[in-house]
Structures are given as structure tokens and as C-alpha cells.
Design an enzyme around this catalytic site. Structure first.
Site, PDB file in Angstrom:
ATOM      1  N   GLY A  11       0.844  -1.209   0.000  1.00 57.95           N
ATOM      2  CA  GLY A  11       0.000   0.000   0.000  1.00 57.95           C
ATOM      3  C   GLY A  11       0.873   1.250   0.000  1.00 57.95           C
ATOM      4  N   ARG A  25      19.065  11.042  -4.401  1.00 55.93           N
ATOM      5  CA  ARG A  25      20.019  12.149  -4.216  1.00 55.93           C
ATOM      6  C   ARG A  25      21.273  11.672  -3.479  1.00 55.93           C
ATOM      7  NH1 ARG A  25      16.716  17.220  -4.254  1.00 55.93           N
ATOM      8  NH2 ARG A  25      15.979  17.194  -6.410  1.00 55.93           N
ATOM      9  N   ARG A  72       1.082  -5.040  -5.076  1.00 62.44           N
ATOM     10  CA  ARG A  72       1.272  -6.212  -4.204  1.00 62.44           C
ATOM     11  C   ARG A  72       1.421  -7.370  -5.177  1.00 62.44           C
ATOM     12  NH1 ARG A  72      -0.702  -4.059   0.771  1.00 62.44           N
ATOM     13  NH2 ARG A  72      -2.480  -2.677   0.488  1.00 62.44           N
ATOM     14  N   ASP A 103       5.745  -4.901   6.083  1.00 56.44           N
ATOM     15  CA  ASP A 103       6.455  -6.148   6.409  1.00 56.44           C
ATOM     16  C   ASP A 103       6.358  -7.207   5.309  1.00 56.44           C
ATOM     17  OD1 ASP A 103       3.822  -6.577   6.965  1.00 56.44           O
ATOM     18  OD2 ASP A 103       4.122  -7.119   9.071  1.00 56.44           O
ATOM     19  N   THR A 125       4.284   2.477   5.515  1.00 53.21           N
ATOM     20  CA  THR A 125       2.878   2.058   5.566  1.00 53.21           C
ATOM     21  C   THR A 125       2.139   2.978   6.526  1.00 53.21           C
ATOM     22  OG1 THR A 125       1.326   0.401   6.395  1.00 53.21           O
ATOM     23  CG2 THR A 125       3.542   0.238   7.249  1.00 53.21           C
ATOM     24  N   ASP A 127      -0.184   2.157   8.370  1.00 49.68           N
ATOM     25  CA  ASP A 127      -0.721   1.388   9.505  1.00 49.68           C
ATOM     26  C   ASP A 127       0.144   1.424  10.768  1.00 49.68           C
ATOM     27  OD1 ASP A 127      -2.704   0.646   7.735  1.00 49.68           O
ATOM     28  OD2 ASP A 127      -1.734  -1.249   7.208  1.00 49.68           O
ATOM     29  N   ASP A 129       2.261  -0.681  11.637  1.00 48.47           N
ATOM     30  CA  ASP A 129       2.134  -2.022  12.223  1.00 48.47           C
ATOM     31  C   ASP A 129       3.382  -2.894  12.006  1.00 48.47           C
ATOM     32  OD1 ASP A 129       1.889  -2.293   9.495  1.00 48.47           O
ATOM     33  OD2 ASP A 129       0.196  -3.667   9.553  1.00 48.47           O
ATOM     34  N   ARG A 171      -5.362  -2.061   8.915  1.00 53.28           N
ATOM     35  CA  ARG A 171      -5.293  -3.524   8.736  1.00 53.28           C
ATOM     36  C   ARG A 171      -5.648  -4.204  10.055  1.00 53.28           C
ATOM     37  NH1 ARG A 171      -0.277  -6.575   5.993  1.00 53.28           N
ATOM     38  NH2 ARG A 171       0.816  -5.197   7.421  1.00 53.28           N
ATOM     39  N   LYS A 215     -24.939  15.451  23.575  1.00 52.83           N
ATOM     40  CA  LYS A 215     -25.985  15.083  22.610  1.00 52.83           C
ATOM     41  C   LYS A 215     -25.433  14.530  21.305  1.00 52.83           C
ATOM     42  CE  LYS A 215     -29.798  18.022  24.099  1.00 52.83           C
ATOM     43  NZ  LYS A 215     -29.244  18.315  25.436  1.00 52.83           N
ATOM     44  N   GLU A 223     -10.337  -0.607  11.427  1.00 52.12           N
ATOM     45  CA  GLU A 223     -10.701  -1.505  10.326  1.00 52.12           C
ATOM     46  C   GLU A 223     -10.698  -2.973  10.763  1.00 52.12           C
ATOM     47  OE1 GLU A 223      -7.556  -1.373   7.436  1.00 52.12           O
ATOM     48  OE2 GLU A 223      -8.749  -2.359   5.921  1.00 52.12           O
ATOM     49  N   ARG A 253      -4.984   7.310   2.577  1.00 52.09           N
ATOM     50  CA  ARG A 253      -3.662   6.963   2.030  1.00 52.09           C
ATOM     51  C   ARG A 253      -3.065   8.077   1.177  1.00 52.09           C
ATOM     52  NH1 ARG A 253      -3.935   0.995   0.835  1.00 52.09           N
ATOM     53  NH2 ARG A 253      -3.363   1.468  -1.299  1.00 52.09           N
TER      54      ARG A 253
HETATM   55  O1  F6P Z   1      -1.591  -1.327   4.553  1.00 54.09           O
HETATM   56  C1  F6P Z   1      -2.209  -0.142   4.220  1.00 54.09           C
HETATM   57  C2  F6P Z   1      -3.674  -0.366   3.976  1.00 54.09           C
HETATM   58  O2  F6P Z   1      -4.250   0.868   3.583  1.00 54.09           O
HETATM   59  C3  F6P Z   1      -4.454  -0.971   5.145  1.00 54.09           C
HETATM   60  O3  F6P Z   1      -4.786  -0.022   6.120  1.00 54.09           O
HETATM   61  C4  F6P Z   1      -5.633  -1.559   4.438  1.00 54.09           C
HETATM   62  O4  F6P Z   1      -6.127  -2.660   5.176  1.00 54.09           O
HETATM   63  C5  F6P Z   1      -5.062  -2.019   3.133  1.00 54.09           C
HETATM   64  O5  F6P Z   1      -3.863  -1.287   2.930  1.00 54.09           O
HETATM   65  C6  F6P Z   1      -5.946  -1.802   1.938  1.00 54.09           C
HETATM   66  O6  F6P Z   1      -5.332  -2.344   0.833  1.00 54.09           O
HETATM   67  P1  F6P Z   1      -5.787  -2.111  -0.675  1.00 54.09           P
HETATM   68  O7  F6P Z   1      -5.376  -0.718  -1.072  1.00 54.09           O
HETATM   69  O8  F6P Z   1      -5.047  -3.149  -1.434  1.00 54.09           O
HETATM   70  O9  F6P Z   1      -7.275  -2.255  -0.700  1.00 54.09           O
END
Ligand code: F6P
Length: 320
Positions: A11, A25, A72, A103, A125, A127, A129, A171, A215, A223, A253
Site C-alpha cells: 500500500g 540524491r 502487491r 512487512d 505504511t 498502519d 504495524d 489492517r 448530545k 478496520e 492513504r
Molecule cells: O496497509 C495499508 C492499507 O491501507 C491498510 O490499512 C488496508 O487494510 C489495506 O492497505 C488496503 O489495501 P488495498 O489498497 O489493497 O485495498
């Protein structure tokens, strides 16, 4: 190290361009030829790359996305795909590759390094993560985007005395949800790292705050939990508060990277080339607190990090 490649994989994330710029550079300034490989490992397998120069990366530090495009690649995970990529590296004479991604991308870098193509990973990324890193390129921008979007949602949510259930990316991780949720003053934040109970964590909390005069309500959902439409319906049924679900999606993103993402991406990109220059391979550049460090990719892929549960508790206490 005379000829190196750089690619972005997985991503995309705001700040990837700043990292590419730094690799190009720094490499050019240290007498290397730098090749930009298009569409991640797909481009590597197909030999889809071009030689970059100092000017190829002008005016990109401010741009989201990645000028090298990203993908990917399923084929690259196969031995045949890997061999295709190695054959291309040998034909072009690439002495090393900087891989900017998450990763999954690091696993590819590890496998290439094992087969004699020196690689260095740079964490990119939204995320946040990756176990070995406190911070990943794009995370800061994504959180700021969420903050802006939820602020906007709050305006309309408040005007109508409603509840907004907002799903944010991440993710399987809750970093974006937790930090952006605190920044947006969410009544409740739901993250996959912690079990939740709709009645206790959402409905009862809403009722409690209603008694103090509140209120409108913002519920931030990671996600990894999802199902926000279903959740919104239940909240409306149980509380009587009109409720809407919003999935922020891929808007998170994109966008111009923040200062933090630009600076860290620049430093990490340059560090990756330094490592190749020193003859190092199979390593990942990472941020630990505010320091740039590097780890063996095998070790890095085995590292885990835990979300700060104390922070979650404080967020909970002050959002009432
Ligand atoms: O890893 C980044 C991310 O945006 C995640 O937050 C999300 O689950 C995933 O990629 C979405 O992937 P795609 O763009 O392939 O739908």
C-alpha cells in the site's frame, strides 16, 4: 556498490516520495547509478526500471503517493517469480536494492538478500504495524487526515444531535484508531488489540454522557473490527440517537505528507543507501523513539510491539 535500485511496494503511503528522493540524491551524490524500479516487485521481475538523476526527484517531496507506483505482487512470492527478479538484477548489474514498504515487502527483501541480492528495507505504511519500528512513513499524515475528516464529521454530527461511527484504516492494528481517536475526542475507540462489548463500551458510555448533557457522539472503529453499518444500526436501536456510519477508506492513504513524514522518510532513505555503501545487506532501517537504527531483516520480522494500553485507558477516562 555502484548501481542500486529503489522500489516501493504494498500500500502506498504519503512520504514514500521523500524517501525515494533521499535514496536517489544520496546515491547520486556518492557516485552511484540509481535505478527507479516501477510497480514494486512486478517491475523488478519485468525489468521495468529507469536510471534516475538528481532532477528526476525534483518537486516530489511534497507529493503523496509514489512516483515509482506500487503493487502487491503474488508472482514474486513464488520461487519462479523470485528467480525472474534475480535474473533481471544480474542482467542490469544491480548491486543492491532499497525496498520501501511494509512487512510483506520486507519478506521479499529478505528472500532476495538470501539469494545474493543485497537489500535494505525502509518502513513505509500508514498502519504503523511493523514490529521493529515505533513509526512508519505515512502514519503521521494518515492520522492528520483522519483528524481533519473526523473534525468535519463532528460539525454535522453535532448539528443534528447524532452519533457518527467512523471506520479508519490500520489492517489488523489499532494505531491509527487510537491516536486519531484521542486527537478527535472520540467518545469510544474500538481497536482489534482489545476485546470490546457494544453494550458496555458504547451504549452505556453514551447513556452516561447523555446524563451530563452530551448530545452528539463520535465512535472511532479500527478496520480490524469493522462492521460499522451493523454497529450504527444497533446503536440507533438501543439508544434512540440517530446514527450514521462512515468508512473513511482510501482517502487516508493520499495527500501531501506532513513535516514528520517528510523528514523521517528523508533520513531513513539516506540511511538505507549508507548501509549499502558500507557493504551491509538484509537490513531494515527503523525509528526507535526519535533515533534511526537498523536491524537484521530476520530479527526485524520476528519483533513485535504492543500498543500502549495505558494510553487507551486515559483516552477512555477523558472522553466522557
Ligand atoms: O496497509 C495499508 C492499507 O491501507 C491498510 O490499512 C488496508 O487494510 C489495506 O492497505 C488496503 O489495501 P488495498 O489498497 O489493497 O485495498
Amino acid at each position: 556498490m555502484k548501481k542500486i535500485g529503489v522500489l516501493t511496494s504494498g500500500g502506498d503511503a504519503p512520504g514514500m516520495n521523500a524517501a525515494i528522493r533521499a535514496v536517489v540524491r544520496y546515491g547520486c551524490e556518492h557516485d552511484m547509478e540509481v535505478y527507479g524500479i516501477l510497480r514494486g516487485y512486478n517491475g523488478l521481475m519485468q525489468g521495468d526500471m529507469y536510471q534516475m538523476n538528481l532532477r528526476s526527484v525534483s518537486n516530489i517531496i511534497n507529493r503523496g503517493g509514489t512516483i515509482l507506483y506500487s503493487a502487491r505482487s503474488e508472482e514474486f512470492k513464488t520461487e519462479a517469480g523470485m528467480q525472474k527478479a534475480i535474473a533481471v538484477c544480474k542482467e542490469v548489474g544491480l548491486d543492491g536494492i532499497v525496498v520501501i514498504g511494509g512487512d510483506g515487502s520486507f519478506k521479499g527483501a529478505r528472500d532476495l538478500s538470501l539469494r545474493g541480492i543485497p537489500c535494505i528495507g525502509v518502513p513505509g505504511t500508514i498502519d504503523n504495524d511493523i514490529g521493529c519500528c515505533d513509526y512508519t512513513i505515512g502514519y503521521d499524515t494518515a492520522m492528520n487526515t483522519v483528524r481533519e475528516m473526523v473534525d468535519r464529521l463532528r460539525d454535522t454530527t453535532e448539528s443534528h444531535d447524532r452519533c457518527s461511527v467512523v471506520e479508519v484504516m490500520g489492517r489488523k492494528a489499532g494505531y491509527i484508531a487510537l491516536y486519531a481517536g484521542i486527537a478527535c475526542g472520540a467518545t469510544t475507540i474500538l481497536i482489534p488489540e482489545l476485546e470490546y462489548d457494544l453494550q458496555r463500551d458504547v451504549i452505556d458510555r453514551m447513556r452516561k454522557t447523555q446524563k451530563t448533557g452530551k448530545k452528539h457522539f463520535i465512535i472511532v472503529v479500527a478496520e480490524g473490527i469493522g462492521k460499522v453499518d451493523e454497529m450504527a444500526k444497533k446503536i440507533q436501536d438501543y439508544t434512540g440517537v440517530e446514527t450514521r456510519a462512515t468508512v473513511l477508506g482510501h482517502v487516508q492513504r493520499g495527500g501531501t505528507p506532513t513535516v514528520r513524514d517528510r523528514v523521517n522518510a528523508s533520513l531513513m532513505g539516506a540511511r538505507a543507501v549508507q548501509l549499502l555503501q558500507e557493504g551491509k545487506s538484509n537490513r531494515v532501517v527503523a525509528m526507535k523513539k526519535d533515533d534511526i537504527v537498523d536491524y537484521d531483516i530476520f530479527d526485524a520480522l520476528n519483533m513485535t510491539k504492543t500498543l500502549d494500553i495505558d494510553l487507551y485507558q486515559i483516552a477512555h477516562d477523558i472522553s466522557i
